[in-house]
Design a protein around this motif. Structure first.
Motif, PDB file in Angstrom:
ATOM      1  N   GLU A 500       0.830  -1.202   0.000  1.00 21.90           N
ATOM      2  CA  GLU A 500       0.000   0.000   0.000  1.00 21.90           C
ATOM      3  C   GLU A 500       0.867   1.255   0.000  1.00 21.90           C
ATOM      4  O   GLU A 500       0.790   2.100   0.885  1.00 21.90           O
ATOM      5  N   THR A 501       1.714   1.358  -1.003  1.00 20.55           N
ATOM      6  CA  THR A 501       2.542   2.542  -1.206  1.00 20.55           C
ATOM      7  C   THR A 501       2.328   3.033  -2.637  1.00 20.55           C
ATOM      8  O   THR A 501       1.993   2.237  -3.527  1.00 20.55           O
ATOM      9  N   PRO A 502       2.506   4.321  -2.892  1.00 19.37           N
ATOM     10  CA  PRO A 502       2.233   4.833  -4.238  1.00 19.37           C
ATOM     11  C   PRO A 502       3.019   4.142  -5.338  1.00 19.37           C
ATOM     12  O   PRO A 502       2.472   3.853  -6.405  1.00 19.37           O
ATOM     13  N   TRP A 503       4.303   3.864  -5.083  1.00 18.43           N
ATOM     14  CA  TRP A 503       5.108   3.275  -6.153  1.00 18.43           C
ATOM     15  C   TRP A 503       4.615   1.879  -6.507  1.00 18.43           C
ATOM     16  O   TRP A 503       4.480   1.531  -7.692  1.00 18.43           O
ATOM     17  N   VAL A 504       4.341   1.057  -5.513  1.00 22.58           N
ATOM     18  CA  VAL A 504       3.891  -0.319  -5.782  1.00 22.58           C
ATOM     19  C   VAL A 504       2.518  -0.310  -6.437  1.00 22.58           C
ATOM     20  O   VAL A 504       2.259  -1.073  -7.384  1.00 22.58           O
TER      21      VAL A 504
END
Length: 795
Positions: A500-504
């Protein structure tokens, strides 16, 4: 050069780095201009001026000021800045040549474990140079050499993510399981890197209270051990892992403005020097008496010029060192005079000053104080808390009062003590010293060395971090190789804190987009924007996802959000162009995509979208130009190759169309649409068997592809394989039962099998679904009693 000029240059160096580190680039550029005017022939001055222009994105100015010492490789900082400017200006070969000429300065160096809150390196090491050189080779079009440089950078520093992404972009065949390993020479702190210092187990003051080696460049003192060796100074509160003073040069030599090469860095925050003529040296004090067993200090060694800097407070100093001798081993009084040393008796009553500050009366270990600490404390000239006085009123009882200017009694020294002192001084005079070495009184090492971080714990922490990088790299590499099931499975298996991170989420959304799972892609991008509403990167993909889903209101809202976040981002104008395209305003869409390419002419996706809009306007020559620009920027942009094939197909150049379709399919072998396009071209070239093979392969990749199944059924009917075609059409009927073309083709298939009643029923259903096609469907109904013509070409 006058001493004043050298000191001014040193101060300007510190100020420039201070303002650059705090992102005050205009001030840093102004100060760099003043430094360059002061020292126009110094390569360090040129480097700093060019670096500030580079940070300000004034690449031509950075190119000009770094060219003199950078293009010929004489200064590593200038060469690196010159190459960065060349990358932005498109002069790739010039940048590569400059870095190659400066290879002797950076090859074999690795600084990635030598940065901290108080130390840094302002010139690049080998991994950084290899990464920049790879980008230059990639811009030049030599992907093989770019890949070689990326590999060298990754081997030296596995934490450079740019190197891994570069390998993915050039299409390198990687074994990610063997990557992201700790390099052999990357030893942990305390082993293999004697130039790194560890903090003692005592309370540390603020950063401004630490004294570092003064230098004309606060990050660029020349090491005496030759190039490639980074030697940091002994600082207050630091314990060196090297023992003894270096014989080649002293760490405390008086610096000159041009003394540093600018290629080796020292700790940040170095203090400046004052001119030796402007500093008044204190008078020599009488020798000090020592207790039995105490070793005399070196009294007759050359004196260190005074330093400016804030030291530890007097209370901290008193706790750390109860007896701090002054210059030459003597205390200084408030008036600046020296006081006579007196013998201390362990059984004597405590001194009044010791009682005032709660100090012990005696110490069992001789403690020394560095010259830098003493002189810095004298430079303040402010009356601080009284230290232990050294005057004595009697031999037997050491009751000492506060010594004031001119009111002290000096007791005659004991003859035996005087003789012992003379011998000690003679020994110190005869002690050999290296030429050019300024001898100082160094602080004695802590009796209990600070605990060195456990090697195994450090290694485990690094291994865990690299394992996390490797897991992310597996998914990223699978996306780059269009192994989409593996990519989605890898990203979904990450821990929630990483997933749950923007990059992933962006990577997962792009993987779903490439797999044509637009609904899942939309969900990922929606969660991403909820988490990071101001994100610009990858929004051009999200806008295309919304275009495929025909969500015009969502797309319009995204355009407004991106315009408010960054009006001058190419991603913003790609989203605007997709919104106009969805509204069938192709001219407006082309204008928006042109604006995106004006903002960044290396944005390949904008060129690709522009080409599709030209195809929609049937401007095929302009479409070919746009698609060629796309593949020129990114040779692995399969969308550009697909666009070239589609343009040639619409122009009737089937052989060229097949060639470009196959290039796109080789780049992205998991895209079923590309295989269907190849099959359509082969079918038009009367090569039905090859077309059938491509349709079958497309169905293996995407079993739910209705277009591939429809094309396969039709080519089977042309080959008079009605039974196989019927099986495909029955599956297609369940998938797309609302399509009139499916029922029309099913009626034709039943006619070929001789089942006229079923054929009539299927054709009637097709007529009800598409009234506009009534003339064609009625003709097919009337022809049910006619013989099937094997050479008939159905649509």
């Amino acid at each position: 050069m006058s001493p004043t000029t050298g000191i001014a240059a040193s101060q300007l160096h510190q100020l420039i780095y201070y303002h650059m580190d705090n992102d005050l680039l205009d001030t840093a550029n102004f100060l760099a201009g003043r430094l360059y005017a002061l020292e126009p022939r110094n390569a360090d001055s040129s480097h700093l001026l060019a670096l500030t222009y580079l940070r300000l994105r004034r690449f031509k100015a950075a190119y000009d000021f770094s060219s003199k010492s950078g293009s010929n490789g004489r200064h590593l900082g200038c060469a690196y800045t010159f190459a960065q400017a060349c990358l932005q200006l498109g002069r790739h070969t010039e940048g590569i040549t400059a870095l190659e000429k400066a290879k002797s300065f950076w090859v074999g160096k690795m600084n990635w474990k030598k940065h901290s809150e108080t130390t840094r390196r302002h010139v690049p090491d080998a991994p950084a140079v290899y990464t920049l050189m790879a980008k230059l080779w990639q811009g030049h079009g030599d992907l093989r050499k770019a890949g070689d440089c990326y590999i060298e950078a990754h081997k030296a520093n596995p934490f450079i993510w740019d190197a891994f992404e570069g390998l993915c972009r050039v299409g390198a065949d990687l074994n990610v399981g063997n990557m992201f390993r700790s390099p052999v020479d990357a030893a942990v702190v305390g082993t293999g890197m004697p130039e790194i210092y560890t903090d003692e187990v005592q309370p540390q003051g603020s950063f401004s209270q630490q004294v570092f080696t003064p230098s004309a460049d606060p990050f660029g003192g020349r090491s005496a051990n030759g190039p490639g060796q980074y030697v940091l100074p002994d600082a207050k509160g630091k314990t060196s892992l090297l023992s003894g003073l270096r014989s080649q040069a002293s760490e405390w030599d008086t610096p000159t403005a041009n003394g540093g090469s600018g290629e080796d860095d020292v700790a940040m925050g170095g203090v400046g020097l004052e001119s030796e003529e402007n500093m008044s040296e204190p008078p020599m004090a009488p020798p000090r008496r020592y207790r039995p067993g105490q070793q005399p200090e070196n009294l007759d060694k050359p004196r260190q010029p005074p330093l400016r800097g804030h030291m530890h407070s007097s209370s901290e100093a008193a706790i750390e060192d109860p007896l701090r001798p002054g210059i030459g081993g003597h205390k200084r009084t408030i008036s600046g005079q020296t006081s006579q040393a007196s013998s201390t008796d362990p059984s004597a009553p405590p001194r009044r000053s010791n009682r005032l500050f709660g100090q012990g009366t005696t110490t069992t270990k001789p403690t020394t104080r560095s010259t830098a600490d003493t002189v810095s404390s004298l430079a303040g000239k402010t009356v601080r808390a009284a230290k232990a006085a050294t005057g004595a009123k009697g031999r037997g009882t050491s009751t000492v009062g506060r010594v004031v200017s001119g009111n002290r009694k000096i007791m005659p020294p004991d003859p035996a003590e005087k003789e012992r002192r003379a011998v000690s001084r003679a020994t110190d005079r005869n002690a050999p010293t290296a030429p050019g070495v300024t001898t100082v009184v160094t602080q004695k090492a802590h009796p209990h060395p600070p605990p060195v971080p456990d090697v195994q714990v450090e290694q485990q922490a690094m291994t865990a971090l690299l394992d996390n990088f490797r897991h992310l790299a597996v998914g990223s590499y699978a996306t780059a190789r269009f192994d989409l099931p593996k990519a989605t499975q890898t990203f979904r298996s990450l821990p929630s804190s990483q997933r749950e991170t923007p990059w992933v989420l962006a990577q997962l959304g792009k993987a779903y987009y490439e797999a044509a799972d637009y609904k899942s892609a939309q969900e990922c991008f929606a969660r991403l924007l909820k988490m990071q509403p101001t994100r610009i990167q990858d929004m051009e993909i999200y806008s295309t996802v919304l275009w495929h889903l025909k969500l015009d209101s969502n797309l319009a809202f995204l355009c407004h959000v991106l315009r408010d976040v960054d009006y001058h981002a190419p991603e913003t104008w790609c989203a605007v162009g997709n919104a106009f395209s969805l509204a069938r305003e192709h001219d407006q869409a082309i204008t928006a995509f042109e604006r995106a390419t004006q903002l960044d002419d290396g944005f390949a996706y904008a060129w690709t979208l522009m080409g599709h809009e030209y195809i929609a306007n049937e401007e095929f020559d302009a479409a070919l130009t746009a698609f060629r620009r796309s593949v020129a920027v990114d040779r692995r942009c399969y969308g550009g190759w697909y666009g070239l094939g589609k343009s040639y197909e619409r122009m009737g150049k089937l052989e060229e169309a097949e060639q470009h379709y196959r290039i796109a399919a080789n780049i992205n072998p998991s895209n079923a649409t590309l295989l269907v396009c190849i099959g359509v071209v082969l079918e038009r070239l009367k090569n039905k068997k090859a077309a059938l093979a491509n349709y079958s392969k497309a169905l293996e990749i995407a079993p739910k592809s209705a277009l591939a199944r429809f094309k396969k059924a039709r080519v089977l009917m042309h080959m008079r394989e009605f039974g196989l075609a019927l099986g495909e059409l029955e599956v297609l009927r369940d998938q797309a039962g609302e399509e009139a073309n499916v029922w029309f083709l099913l009626g034709k298939c039943y006619k070929g099998l001789g089942e006229k009643s079923e054929a009539l029923r299927a054709l009637t259903t097709a007529l009800n679904l598409d009234v506009k096609a009534a003339p064609y469907i009625k003709d097919a109904m009337e022809a049910l009693d006619e013989e099937e013509d094997g050479s008939e070409e159905d649509d």
